[in-house]
Write a protein that holds these residues in place. Structure first.
Motif, PDB file in Angstrom:
ATOM      1  N   GLY A 193       0.686  -1.171   0.020  1.00  0.00           N
ATOM      2  CA  GLY A 193      -0.044   0.079   0.041  1.00  0.00           C
ATOM      3  C   GLY A 193       0.804   1.389  -0.361  1.00  0.00           C
ATOM      4  O   GLY A 193       0.241   2.374   0.184  1.00  0.00           O
ATOM      5  N   LEU A 194       2.167   1.077  -0.426  1.00  0.00           N
ATOM      6  CA  LEU A 194       2.946   2.207  -0.206  1.00  0.00           C
ATOM      7  C   LEU A 194       3.633   2.570  -1.429  1.00  0.00           C
ATOM      8  O   LEU A 194       4.301   1.601  -2.157  1.00  0.00           O
ATOM      9  CB  LEU A 194       4.020   2.118   0.925  1.00  0.00           C
ATOM     10  N   ASN A 195       3.994   3.809  -1.879  1.00  0.00           N
ATOM     11  CA  ASN A 195       4.628   4.224  -3.065  1.00  0.00           C
ATOM     12  C   ASN A 195       5.573   5.156  -2.611  1.00  0.00           C
ATOM     13  O   ASN A 195       5.226   6.383  -2.211  1.00  0.00           O
ATOM     14  CB  ASN A 195       3.744   4.833  -4.322  1.00  0.00           C
ATOM     15  N   LEU A 196       6.943   5.034  -3.243  1.00  0.00           N
ATOM     16  CA  LEU A 196       7.723   6.246  -3.123  1.00  0.00           C
ATOM     17  C   LEU A 196       8.332   6.453  -4.219  1.00  0.00           C
ATOM     18  O   LEU A 196       8.615   5.532  -5.095  1.00  0.00           O
ATOM     19  CB  LEU A 196       9.009   5.754  -2.175  1.00  0.00           C
ATOM     20  N   HIS A 197       8.493   7.615  -4.834  1.00  0.00           N
ATOM     21  CA  HIS A 197       8.653   8.072  -6.179  1.00  0.00           C
ATOM     22  C   HIS A 197       9.517   9.328  -6.469  1.00  0.00           C
ATOM     23  O   HIS A 197       9.029  10.225  -5.513  1.00  0.00           O
ATOM     24  CB  HIS A 197       7.420   8.161  -6.918  1.00  0.00           C
ATOM     25  N   ILE A 198      10.465   9.403  -7.231  1.00  0.00           N
ATOM     26  CA  ILE A 198      11.081  10.673  -7.247  1.00  0.00           C
ATOM     27  C   ILE A 198      11.088  11.027  -8.736  1.00  0.00           C
ATOM     28  O   ILE A 198      11.185  10.329  -9.697  1.00  0.00           O
ATOM     29  CB  ILE A 198      12.644  10.690  -6.654  1.00  0.00           C
ATOM     30  N   ASP A 199      10.669  12.440  -9.000  1.00  0.00           N
ATOM     31  CA  ASP A 199      10.675  12.916 -10.443  1.00  0.00           C
ATOM     32  C   ASP A 199      11.194  14.143 -10.275  1.00  0.00           C
ATOM     33  O   ASP A 199      10.679  15.237  -9.515  1.00  0.00           O
ATOM     34  CB  ASP A 199       9.059  13.171 -10.778  1.00  0.00           C
ATOM     35  N   LYS A 200      12.540  14.595 -10.864  1.00  0.00           N
ATOM     36  CA  LYS A 200      13.024  15.740 -11.083  1.00  0.00           C
ATOM     37  C   LYS A 200      13.486  16.069  -9.703  1.00  0.00           C
ATOM     38  O   LYS A 200      14.385  15.487  -8.780  1.00  0.00           O
ATOM     39  CB  LYS A 200      12.461  17.027 -11.651  1.00  0.00           C
ATOM     40  N   ASP A 201      13.003  17.476  -9.081  1.00  0.00           N
ATOM     41  CA  ASP A 201      13.291  17.679  -7.701  1.00  0.00           C
ATOM     42  C   ASP A 201      12.139  17.426  -6.689  1.00  0.00           C
ATOM     43  O   ASP A 201      12.173  18.039  -5.474  1.00  0.00           O
ATOM     44  CB  ASP A 201      13.781  19.032  -7.683  1.00  0.00           C
ATOM     45  N   GLU A 218       7.802  12.036  -3.937  1.00  0.00           N
ATOM     46  CA  GLU A 218       6.613  11.773  -3.588  1.00  0.00           C
ATOM     47  C   GLU A 218       6.352  10.585  -2.709  1.00  0.00           C
ATOM     48  O   GLU A 218       6.921   9.329  -2.943  1.00  0.00           O
ATOM     49  CB  GLU A 218       5.718  11.759  -4.642  1.00  0.00           C
ATOM     50  N   ILE A 219       5.542  10.534  -1.605  1.00  0.00           N
ATOM     51  CA  ILE A 219       5.318   9.210  -0.848  1.00  0.00           C
ATOM     52  C   ILE A 219       3.681   9.299  -0.805  1.00  0.00           C
ATOM     53  O   ILE A 219       3.025  10.238  -0.557  1.00  0.00           O
ATOM     54  CB  ILE A 219       5.580   9.506   0.718  1.00  0.00           C
ATOM     55  N   SER A 220       3.139   8.324  -1.147  1.00  0.00           N
ATOM     56  CA  SER A 220       1.813   8.132  -1.446  1.00  0.00           C
ATOM     57  C   SER A 220       1.272   6.473  -1.183  1.00  0.00           C
ATOM     58  O   SER A 220       2.196   5.778  -0.986  1.00  0.00           O
ATOM     59  CB  SER A 220       1.211   8.358  -2.979  1.00  0.00           C
ATOM     60  N   GLY A 221       0.217   6.313  -0.929  1.00  0.00           N
ATOM     61  CA  GLY A 221      -0.198   5.046  -0.553  1.00  0.00           C
ATOM     62  C   GLY A 221      -1.637   5.070  -0.122  1.00  0.00           C
ATOM     63  O   GLY A 221      -2.675   6.084  -0.228  1.00  0.00           O
ATOM     64  N   LYS A 222      -2.084   3.859   0.385  1.00  0.00           N
ATOM     65  CA  LYS A 222      -3.328   3.806   1.093  1.00  0.00           C
ATOM     66  C   LYS A 222      -3.093   2.837   2.420  1.00  0.00           C
ATOM     67  O   LYS A 222      -2.492   1.700   2.348  1.00  0.00           O
ATOM     68  CB  LYS A 222      -4.272   3.018   0.194  1.00  0.00           C
ATOM     69  N   ARG A 223      -4.072   3.214   3.290  1.00  0.00           N
ATOM     70  CA  ARG A 223      -4.215   2.637   4.582  1.00  0.00           C
ATOM     71  C   ARG A 223      -5.277   1.662   4.353  1.00  0.00           C
ATOM     72  O   ARG A 223      -6.287   2.213   4.308  1.00  0.00           O
ATOM     73  CB  ARG A 223      -4.251   3.554   5.794  1.00  0.00           C
ATOM     74  N   ILE A 224      -5.206   0.449   4.646  1.00  0.00           N
ATOM     75  CA  ILE A 224      -6.209  -0.557   4.679  1.00  0.00           C
ATOM     76  C   ILE A 224      -6.153  -1.314   6.073  1.00  0.00           C
ATOM     77  O   ILE A 224      -5.292  -1.815   6.424  1.00  0.00           O
ATOM     78  CB  ILE A 224      -6.008  -1.603   3.612  1.00  0.00           C
ATOM     79  N   LEU A 225      -7.228  -1.052   6.706  1.00  0.00           N
ATOM     80  CA  LEU A 225      -7.631  -1.654   8.034  1.00  0.00           C
ATOM     81  C   LEU A 225      -8.163  -3.090   7.537  1.00  0.00           C
ATOM     82  O   LEU A 225      -8.924  -3.425   7.092  1.00  0.00           O
ATOM     83  CB  LEU A 225      -8.447  -0.900   8.901  1.00  0.00           C
ATOM     84  N   SER A 226      -7.704  -4.176   8.599  1.00  0.00           N
ATOM     85  CA  SER A 226      -8.144  -5.357   8.351  1.00  0.00           C
ATOM     86  C   SER A 226      -9.040  -5.657   9.837  1.00  0.00           C
ATOM     87  O   SER A 226      -8.633  -5.080  10.875  1.00  0.00           O
ATOM     88  CB  SER A 226      -7.166  -6.327   8.649  1.00  0.00           C
ATOM     89  N   THR A 227     -10.041  -6.193   9.677  1.00  0.00           N
ATOM     90  CA  THR A 227     -11.093  -6.528  10.852  1.00  0.00           C
ATOM     91  C   THR A 227     -11.242  -8.188  10.763  1.00  0.00           C
ATOM     92  O   THR A 227     -11.010  -8.780   9.730  1.00  0.00           O
ATOM     93  CB  THR A 227     -12.373  -5.943  10.539  1.00  0.00           C
ATOM     94  N   GLU A 228     -11.849  -8.306  12.004  1.00  0.00           N
ATOM     95  CA  GLU A 228     -12.074  -9.900  12.314  1.00  0.00           C
ATOM     96  C   GLU A 228     -13.258 -10.093  11.233  1.00  0.00           C
ATOM     97  O   GLU A 228     -14.334  -9.389  11.155  1.00  0.00           O
ATOM     98  CB  GLU A 228     -12.412 -10.198  13.800  1.00  0.00           C
ATOM     99  N   PRO A 229     -13.402 -11.333  10.848  1.00  0.00           N
ATOM    100  CA  PRO A 229     -14.686 -11.752  10.167  1.00  0.00           C
ATOM    101  C   PRO A 229     -15.990 -11.425  10.935  1.00  0.00           C
ATOM    102  O   PRO A 229     -15.846 -11.794  12.351  1.00  0.00           O
ATOM    103  CB  PRO A 229     -14.430 -13.046   9.440  1.00  0.00           C
ATOM    104  N   GLU A 230     -17.122 -11.213  10.368  1.00  0.00           N
ATOM    105  CA  GLU A 230     -18.516 -10.947  11.006  1.00  0.00           C
ATOM    106  C   GLU A 230     -18.390 -10.066  12.197  1.00  0.00           C
ATOM    107  O   GLU A 230     -18.945 -10.155  13.224  1.00  0.00           O
ATOM    108  CB  GLU A 230     -18.904 -12.316  11.268  1.00  0.00           C
ATOM    109  N   ASN A 271      -7.801   5.393   3.952  1.00  0.00           N
ATOM    110  CA  ASN A 271      -7.977   6.508   3.300  1.00  0.00           C
ATOM    111  C   ASN A 271      -6.581   6.427   2.412  1.00  0.00           C
ATOM    112  O   ASN A 271      -5.575   5.873   2.800  1.00  0.00           O
ATOM    113  CB  ASN A 271      -8.059   7.808   3.934  1.00  0.00           C
ATOM    114  N   ASP A 272      -6.631   7.238   1.307  1.00  0.00           N
ATOM    115  CA  ASP A 272      -5.321   7.458   0.639  1.00  0.00           C
ATOM    116  C   ASP A 272      -4.692   8.757   1.400  1.00  0.00           C
ATOM    117  O   ASP A 272      -5.015   9.501   2.117  1.00  0.00           O
ATOM    118  CB  ASP A 272      -5.831   7.919  -0.935  1.00  0.00           C
TER     119      ASP A 272
END
Length: 103
Positions: free
Chosen positions: A23-31, A34-46, A57-58
């Motif tokens: 869920g994590l991206n690290l990217h460099i472009d010129k100067d 960028e750090i971006s991604g998505k937090r995904i929460l896990s829950t117990e079934p039912e 969220n992103d």
């Protein structure tokens, strides 16, 4: 994000609880780093969520980096929800002592 600097370079520490490697991206472009991604929460079934302090969220952060950073040697490590990004100074930008020759 915490930013630390010394003569070797700059280190970024980003707290990213609940963010996995996929869920994590690290990217460099010129100067721009960028750090971006998505937090995904896990829950117990039912189970039903009643309250969440950190929603799924992103996220996105961007940092301008100077010419003194060696882009080829940037490294990143994710450990226990903390992303550590090392931005080393280029050799030409590091402080250097100049020897004086006596004649």
């Amino acid at each position: 994000v915490d930013i630390c600097e010394n003569s070797e370079g700059v280190t970024l520490f980003a707290d990213l609880p609940g963010v996995g490697k996929d869920g994590l991206n690290l990217h460099i472009d010129k100067d721009t780093l960028e750090i971006s991604g998505k937090r995904i929460l896990s829950t117990e079934p039912e189970t039903e969520k009643h309250y969440t302090e950190m929603p799924e969220n992103d996220f996105y952060r961007a940092f301008t980096i100077g010419e003194e950073i060696d882009r080829e040697k940037i490294t990143a490590q994710l450990n226990n929800g903390v992303l550590k990004v090392l931005l080393p100074r280029a050799e030409r930008a590091k402080p250097k002592k100049i020897d004086i020759k006596y004649s």
